[in-house]
Motif scaffolding. Sequence first.
Motif, PDB file in Angstrom:
ATOM      1  N   THR A   4     -11.248   1.511  -0.368  1.00 14.76           N
ATOM      2  CA  THR A   4      -9.922   2.120  -0.331  1.00 14.76           C
ATOM      3  C   THR A   4      -9.782   2.964   0.918  1.00 14.76           C
ATOM      4  O   THR A   4     -10.666   3.774   1.237  1.00 14.76           O
ATOM      5  CB  THR A   4      -9.657   2.985  -1.577  1.00 14.76           C
ATOM      6  OG1 THR A   4      -9.765   2.164  -2.754  1.00 14.76           O
ATOM      7  CG2 THR A   4      -8.260   3.598  -1.533  1.00 14.76           C
ATOM      8  N   ASP A   6      -7.115   5.491   3.189  1.00 13.05           N
ATOM      9  CA  ASP A   6      -5.919   6.327   3.207  1.00 13.05           C
ATOM     10  C   ASP A   6      -5.470   6.480   4.662  1.00 13.05           C
ATOM     11  O   ASP A   6      -6.224   7.004   5.496  1.00 13.05           O
ATOM     12  CB  ASP A   6      -6.239   7.700   2.600  1.00 13.05           C
ATOM     13  CG  ASP A   6      -5.002   8.571   2.442  1.00 13.05           C
ATOM     14  OD1 ASP A   6      -4.008   8.374   3.174  1.00 13.05           O
ATOM     15  OD2 ASP A   6      -5.030   9.471   1.576  1.00 13.05           O
ATOM     16  N   GLU A  42       0.556   6.905   0.174  1.00 11.69           N
ATOM     17  CA  GLU A  42       0.957   7.820  -0.891  1.00 11.69           C
ATOM     18  C   GLU A  42       1.638   9.059  -0.325  1.00 11.69           C
ATOM     19  O   GLU A  42       1.412   9.458   0.826  1.00 11.69           O
ATOM     20  CB  GLU A  42      -0.266   8.251  -1.715  1.00 11.69           C
ATOM     21  CG  GLU A  42      -1.004   7.094  -2.389  1.00 11.69           C
ATOM     22  CD  GLU A  42      -2.247   7.567  -3.134  1.00 11.69           C
ATOM     23  OE1 GLU A  42      -2.787   8.643  -2.770  1.00 11.69           O
ATOM     24  OE2 GLU A  42      -2.681   6.869  -4.071  1.00 11.69           O
TER      25      GLU A  42
END
Length: 457
Positions: A4, A6, A42
């Motif tokens: 993952t 970001d 996000e």
Amino acid sequence: MPHTFDPRDFGAIGDGTTLDTAALQAALDACGAAGGGLVAVEDGTYLTGTLFLRSRVELHVAASARLLASPDIADYPEDVHHNRYRNEPELDRCLLLARDVEHVTLSGPGEINGNGPAFPQRDTGQRAMMLRTLRASHVRVRDLRLLDAAGWTTAFLDSRWIWVEGVRIHNESNFNGDGLNFDGCEHVFVRGCHIVGTDDNICLQSSSEAYPTRNIHISDCELSSVCAGIRIGLKSIGTISDVTVRGITMNRILREGVKIECTEGGTITRIAISDVVMHDVRRPVWILLNNRFEPDDLGSSIELDQMPPIGELSHVRITGLTAVDSADMALEQWRFDHDIQGTPEFAGMRVDAARSRPIRNLTLRDITYVPWGGVREPSHPFDEYPEVVDALERCTEGTSSNYYPTWSRTTFLDVRNVDQLRLDAIVLEAQHPDARPPYVIEGCTVLNEDVTVLAPV
């Protein structure tokens, strides 16, 4: 566990004003280099230019986030293939590109916004499409909101194994507000999508013989458009075949609901459309077989360089269709207040072809059509309705073609030049008296003609 990434770890700010293209691309590249995984966007609005998607990478836009297209066309590079319509070069660039990749996913429930108002139609400069794939495989787009593309929302090109599920598309800022376009694609599954736009909601096309468009499955979608709901063709150099469409609702489509047009020498065959409900759709069904090459008019395939012979349009079945108009269809309908789309006299179902090259094996079954009607005095005599001609043999000026005529000579249904025509359980009922003949079947080999015309209540 998948890797993952970001984008904020690569310098993304997400404040809606700082350009985050480099950071977002760095996250995508790092994820791809790691063998694949998830790039999670996000908590913010991430302003970006063109992003190049990578194999085995999922770009996930959370509910708390959106990707916002940059208003500066300089942030969109030119080396991203091109739009394949001859008359739309201003749509060459794109926001997201999946080129020569596999196992790529775009997921929500967040938003990708194309910033369409920043690229107004009246300007002649470039406007970026939202998503383009080229020779990609195993592409998934799911649970996203795709809003305000500056041009088309998507163009899936020469790609295979594509799933588009649970996607909401609103594309109403400009002309060319297409939803889902598939050109040269195989094994396509579109399910549960809501699409509103100013052009074709879902479009199947074929720009070459090398990449057929086939094995297409479209179901359980809700459509609304200034132009067409489901369009198969105009671009039809190669083959479009093995298509199923079912469980569709259409509301307020100002031109055609189901539009099939084989115009560029290719083949459109084995098409099954069922269980469709239409409300306020000017022309529920419009099917045409002809040939055209108009580089200076409404455009055609860049790949087409001369007038082709008439191709093949065959084995089409439309069943279980209900179309009912409201009082809104008694009025003229316009796009952006200056481009007329339809009038009551434009309404009706139409099937047409050149006498020398008929459509073959067409079935219309279990169809209820309740238009507004109300044409008291037709603008043209019945006998002036133009024929479709072979453009290799005759001049096409003033003849029936893809965008002409703009009136219908019948109230409900006009079918010409079909070999093996089946009309089963067709019920036609205008809401107001109409001066035109209810329906015409001309130049056809009719296998069954079960048509009931009811008087207005």
